[in-house]
Motif scaffolding. Structure first.
Motif, PDB file in Angstrom:
ATOM      1  N   VAL A  23      -9.445 -21.139  34.326  1.00  0.00           N
ATOM      2  CA  VAL A  23      -8.453 -21.562  35.320  1.00  0.00           C
ATOM      3  C   VAL A  23      -7.956 -22.968  35.012  1.00  0.00           C
ATOM      4  CG1 VAL A  23      -8.143 -22.147  37.758  1.00  0.00           C
ATOM      5  CG2 VAL A  23      -9.322 -20.052  37.127  1.00  0.00           C
ATOM      6  N   GLY A  24      -8.884 -23.851  34.593  1.00  0.00           N
ATOM      7  CA  GLY A  24      -8.479 -25.210  34.246  1.00  0.00           C
ATOM      8  C   GLY A  24      -7.475 -25.234  33.112  1.00  0.00           C
ATOM      9  N   ILE A  25      -7.703 -24.414  32.076  1.00  0.00           N
ATOM     10  CA  ILE A  25      -6.788 -24.383  30.934  1.00  0.00           C
ATOM     11  C   ILE A  25      -5.424 -23.827  31.353  1.00  0.00           C
ATOM     12  CG2 ILE A  25      -6.352 -23.334  28.683  1.00  0.00           C
ATOM     13  CD1 ILE A  25      -9.376 -23.396  28.201  1.00  0.00           C
ATOM     14  N   VAL A  26      -5.436 -22.705  32.084  1.00  0.00           N
ATOM     15  CA  VAL A  26      -4.173 -22.077  32.498  1.00  0.00           C
ATOM     16  C   VAL A  26      -3.373 -23.020  33.397  1.00  0.00           C
ATOM     17  CG1 VAL A  26      -3.176 -20.186  33.828  1.00  0.00           C
ATOM     18  CG2 VAL A  26      -5.049 -19.733  32.244  1.00  0.00           C
ATOM     19  N   THR A  27      -4.048 -23.638  34.381  1.00  0.00           N
ATOM     20  CA  THR A  27      -3.354 -24.556  35.282  1.00  0.00           C
ATOM     21  C   THR A  27      -2.810 -25.757  34.537  1.00  0.00           C
ATOM     22  OG1 THR A  27      -4.895 -23.889  37.024  1.00  0.00           O
ATOM     23  CG2 THR A  27      -3.568 -25.846  37.427  1.00  0.00           C
ATOM     24  N   PHE A  28      -3.621 -26.288  33.614  1.00  0.00           N
ATOM     25  CA  PHE A  28      -3.212 -27.455  32.830  1.00  0.00           C
ATOM     26  C   PHE A  28      -1.926 -27.159  32.060  1.00  0.00           C
ATOM     27  CE2 PHE A  28      -3.193 -29.978  28.960  1.00  0.00           C
ATOM     28  CZ  PHE A  28      -3.475 -31.252  29.423  1.00  0.00           C
ATOM     29  N   LEU A  82     -11.485 -35.783  38.983  1.00  0.00           N
ATOM     30  CA  LEU A  82     -10.348 -34.870  38.903  1.00  0.00           C
ATOM     31  C   LEU A  82      -9.032 -35.604  38.708  1.00  0.00           C
ATOM     32  CD1 LEU A  82     -11.269 -32.299  41.707  1.00  0.00           C
ATOM     33  CD2 LEU A  82     -11.572 -32.064  39.246  1.00  0.00           C
ATOM     34  N   GLY A  83      -9.120 -36.873  38.411  1.00  0.00           N
ATOM     35  CA  GLY A  83      -7.902 -37.650  38.186  1.00  0.00           C
ATOM     36  C   GLY A  83      -7.462 -38.394  39.432  1.00  0.00           C
ATOM     37  N   ARG A  84      -6.320 -39.023  39.330  1.00  0.00           N
ATOM     38  CA  ARG A  84      -5.770 -39.822  40.423  1.00  0.00           C
ATOM     39  C   ARG A  84      -4.338 -39.383  40.696  1.00  0.00           C
ATOM     40  NH1 ARG A  84      -7.497 -44.306  42.885  1.00  0.00           N
ATOM     41  NH2 ARG A  84      -9.255 -44.386  41.415  1.00  0.00           N
ATOM     42  N   SER A  85      -4.016 -39.241  41.960  1.00  0.00           N
ATOM     43  CA  SER A  85      -2.665 -38.845  42.341  1.00  0.00           C
ATOM     44  C   SER A  85      -1.686 -39.969  42.044  1.00  0.00           C
ATOM     45  CB  SER A  85      -2.615 -38.489  43.824  1.00  0.00           C
ATOM     46  OG  SER A  85      -1.281 -38.298  44.251  1.00  0.00           O
ATOM     47  N   SER A 304       5.882 -33.307  40.941  1.00  0.00           N
ATOM     48  CA  SER A 304       5.392 -33.203  39.555  1.00  0.00           C
ATOM     49  C   SER A 304       4.152 -34.055  39.339  1.00  0.00           C
ATOM     50  CB  SER A 304       6.499 -33.610  38.556  1.00  0.00           C
ATOM     51  OG  SER A 304       7.589 -32.736  38.640  1.00  0.00           O
ATOM     52  N   ASP A 305       3.291 -34.071  40.345  1.00  0.00           N
ATOM     53  CA  ASP A 305       2.040 -34.825  40.291  1.00  0.00           C
ATOM     54  C   ASP A 305       0.952 -33.864  39.824  1.00  0.00           C
ATOM     55  OD1 ASP A 305       0.102 -36.707  40.555  1.00  0.00           O
ATOM     56  OD2 ASP A 305       0.414 -37.084  42.688  1.00  0.00           O
ATOM     57  N   TYR A 306       0.570 -33.963  38.540  1.00  0.00           N
ATOM     58  CA  TYR A 306      -0.272 -32.943  37.919  1.00  0.00           C
ATOM     59  C   TYR A 306      -1.689 -32.897  38.480  1.00  0.00           C
ATOM     60  CZ  TYR A 306       3.333 -32.713  34.270  1.00  0.00           C
ATOM     61  OH  TYR A 306       4.501 -32.557  33.588  1.00  0.00           O
ATOM     62  N   ALA A 307      -2.318 -34.033  38.607  1.00  0.00           N
ATOM     63  CA  ALA A 307      -3.752 -34.073  38.919  1.00  0.00           C
ATOM     64  C   ALA A 307      -4.109 -33.358  40.222  1.00  0.00           C
ATOM     65  CB  ALA A 307      -4.239 -35.522  38.940  1.00  0.00           C
ATOM     66  N   PRO A 308      -3.398 -33.578  41.344  1.00  0.00           N
ATOM     67  CA  PRO A 308      -3.747 -32.863  42.575  1.00  0.00           C
ATOM     68  C   PRO A 308      -3.617 -31.347  42.454  1.00  0.00           C
ATOM     69  CG  PRO A 308      -2.379 -34.751  43.081  1.00  0.00           C
ATOM     70  CD  PRO A 308      -2.360 -34.590  41.599  1.00  0.00           C
ATOM     71  N   LEU A 314      -8.785 -25.702  40.769  1.00  0.00           N
ATOM     72  CA  LEU A 314     -10.208 -25.628  40.450  1.00  0.00           C
ATOM     73  C   LEU A 314     -11.048 -25.478  41.719  1.00  0.00           C
ATOM     74  CD1 LEU A 314     -10.543 -28.347  37.660  1.00  0.00           C
ATOM     75  CD2 LEU A 314     -10.714 -25.872  37.371  1.00  0.00           C
ATOM     76  N   LEU A 315     -10.701 -26.225  42.750  1.00  0.00           N
ATOM     77  CA  LEU A 315     -11.439 -26.137  44.012  1.00  0.00           C
ATOM     78  C   LEU A 315     -11.322 -24.747  44.621  1.00  0.00           C
ATOM     79  CD1 LEU A 315     -13.021 -27.481  46.327  1.00  0.00           C
ATOM     80  CD2 LEU A 315     -10.818 -28.182  47.294  1.00  0.00           C
ATOM     81  N   MET A 316     -10.114 -24.186  44.627  1.00  0.00           N
ATOM     82  CA  MET A 316      -9.917 -22.860  45.215  1.00  0.00           C
ATOM     83  C   MET A 316     -10.667 -21.785  44.425  1.00  0.00           C
ATOM     84  SD  MET A 316      -8.238 -23.217  47.941  1.00  0.00           S
ATOM     85  CE  MET A 316      -9.104 -24.777  48.106  1.00  0.00           C
ATOM     86  N   THR A 317     -10.688 -21.918  43.117  1.00  0.00           N
ATOM     87  CA  THR A 317     -11.422 -20.952  42.294  1.00  0.00           C
ATOM     88  C   THR A 317     -12.914 -21.010  42.590  1.00  0.00           C
ATOM     89  OG1 THR A 317      -9.781 -21.199  40.533  1.00  0.00           O
ATOM     90  CG2 THR A 317     -11.882 -20.204  39.939  1.00  0.00           C
ATOM     91  N   ALA A 318     -13.456 -22.222  42.662  1.00  0.00           N
ATOM     92  CA  ALA A 318     -14.885 -22.369  42.957  1.00  0.00           C
ATOM     93  C   ALA A 318     -15.224 -21.818  44.332  1.00  0.00           C
ATOM     94  CB  ALA A 318     -15.279 -23.845  42.858  1.00  0.00           C
TER      95      ALA A 318
END
Length: 341
Positions: A23-28, A82-85, A304-308, A314-318
């Motif tokens: 999921v991380g790869i696809v979303t990225f 998970l990064g910064r908005s 277009s804020d990628y990190a959030p 990832l959170l929803m998948t978990a």
């Protein structure tokens, strides 16, 4: 919990690792092929020059090859970052944890209401098969499933807020003139009771009523249908006929023995809907200005804020995998046949 179930839970949780990676790869990749350059949004000044945009891209690491960006992204995830908005300047992990209780509270209240309505109606429809009440209940379930949440929410706002004046302003989790209780669990209904603030509890309950009812009316259709279908199969069994012949009352026959044996598919359906709802309440959250993770991710996506967006996925998948594991364990505890398998 016996060792077999414990091993099953550990196996399922370990199985989430490759799912999260995928999921991380696809979303990225997906968020980076969307139109728009996020660097443009953060260039300040009266004139936007190409040099300024390029400087922002370099500062954000967007000038690097995609595989290097992906490598750095997973390196951050392993450290819990998970990064910064870029919109709010706040860490995504902090923002998600602050907003997740709002989404969970809405989903839990909505599912409680949906279960309280759909299961009794499903039992009534199954025990009165082919009667007018059966047709009326099935028709109501079909209408609830057919109406989009946006249309249903607007209708409820028009009726209960605009015309009747019974509901409060649809502007969030709490009336702005009511003091917010100290955050202990993040759930306003619980925190207000723990603080002994009945005014805040009444305000929070009133605010969550309409959005929860909107969600409940949408999701109660599948629960009602599966309850009715499962109960119809159970009511033809020998032990139900024995209960009827023995003169057992309605509660003992249809709830104690009937519903218990029809509960397994209902539990599975409820678990899938709960896991789906936490991330699918985006429309309802935006409509009622509900500060949940769904509204947060939509705002980030529009900017277009990628990190959030990546953190949200990832959170929803978990959560989806964890909730489904809990439902499987509960099914094993309820039904000995599943436990044997």
């Amino acid at each position: 919990m016996n060792s077999g179930i414990s091993g099953y839970v550990i196996q399922r949780l370990l199985g989430t690792i490759p799912i999260l990676i995928g999921v991380g790869i696809v979303t990225f990749v997906l968020v980076r092929v969307l139109p728009g350059d996020p660097a443009v949004f953060y260039v300040t000044g009266p004139v936007v020059t190409q040099e300024a945009v390029q400087a922002v891209r370099e500062a954000l690491g967007l000038d690097q090859p995609l595989y290097l960006q992906l490598f750095h992204y997973f390196g951050q995830i392993l450290t819990g970052d998970l990064g910064r908005s870029l919109t709010t300047g706040q860490a995504v992990t902090v923002s998600l944890m602050q907003r997740l209780p709002a989404s969970l509270e809405l989903s839990i209240v909505a599912m409680t209401l949906a279960i309280a309505l759909s299961i009794p109606l499903g039992i009534i429809a199954a025990t009165r098969l082919g009667t007018w009440s059966d047709y009326a209940i099935r028709f109501a379930a079909t209408v609830g499933v057919s109406l989009p949440a946006s249309v249903l929410g607007i209708l409820l706002i028009l009726v209960f807020y605009y015309y009747v004046g019974f509901a409060p302003d649809p502007i969030g989790r709490l009336d702005p003139f009511v003091a917010t209780p100290q955050s202990i669990t993040g759930f306003l209904l619980i925190d207000s009771l723990l603080a002994g603030n009945l005014e805040a509890f009444r305000s929070a309950a009133a605010q969550v009523a309409l959005p929860a009812l909107t969600v409940a009316l949408v999701v109660m259709g599948p629960i009602l249908r599966i309850t009715r279908s499962s109960m119809v199969d159970v009511l033809t069994s020998d032990y139900i006929r024995t209960c009827r012949a023995a003169g057992f009352n309605w509660w003992t026959t249809y709830v104690r023995y009937g519903l218990r044996n029809a509960l397994l598919p209902v539990l599975t359906t409820v678990g899938l809907i709960i896991a789906y709802l936490i991330g699918a309440n985006v429309v309802v959250e935006k409509l009622f200005a509900w500060p949940g993770v769904g509204a947060y991710s939509i705002d980030a996506l529009l900017a277009s804020d990628y990190a959030p967006v990546q953190g949200y996925m990832l959170l929803m998948t978990a959560l989806f995998v964890v909730i489904n594991t809990m439902v499987d364990v509960l099914s094993a505890l309820v039904d000995p046949r599943v436990r044997a398998q």
